[in-house]
Design a protein around this motif. Structure first.
Motif: not given
Length: 130
Positions: A74-95
């Motif tokens: 269960e990743a934190s929002s910071e980890v999810l945002a970092a992973a999303a950014r690494a893929l060229g996405l924003g956290l909102g895009d991921l969600l």
């Protein structure tokens, strides 16, 4: 001398209603961590990138990213945002993509609301209530 009986704590069920039928098929909601992990993995594979490449770009460990992709952590929002950014996405895009996957998996349609905004409104139809 006897006084009134002490009050007993009242137990209120969290989910009112009859207990679930054990013979009925389980219609379990998917876990958010599974949906998010699926989105991260599918985007990484669509970009033909390795787990190591994305983990390095996100500055998180490769084993941890692997666990997140498989829905084991269960990743934190910071980890999810970092992973999303690494893929060229924003956290909102991921969600948003995870939400789309939830709708697809559960077969549910989203509830749409209508707003009574006037054209040219400074708030563009967004209202907050306290």
């Amino acid at each position: 001398m006897t006084g009134p009986a002490p009050d007993r704590a009242r137990v209120i069920p969290l989910c009112p209603g009859p207990p679930p039928d054990p013979a009925a098929p389980a219609s379990r909601e998917p876990l958010l961590r599974d949906l998010v992990g699926d989105v991260l993995r599918s985007e990484r594979l669509a970009q033909e990138r390795t787990l190591k490449d994305v983990a390095d770009a996100a500055r998180i460990s490769m084993p941890y990213l692997s666990e997140v992709e498989r829905g084991r952590k269960e990743a934190s929002s910071e980890v999810l945002a970092a992973a999303a950014r690494a893929l060229g996405l924003g956290l909102g895009d991921l969600l948003t993509r995870a939400h789309g996957e939830l709708v697809r998996v559960t077969g549910r349609r989203t509830v749409t609301t209508t707003t009574r905004a006037t054209s040219g409104s400074a708030h563009n139809g967004l209202c907050l209530a306290a």
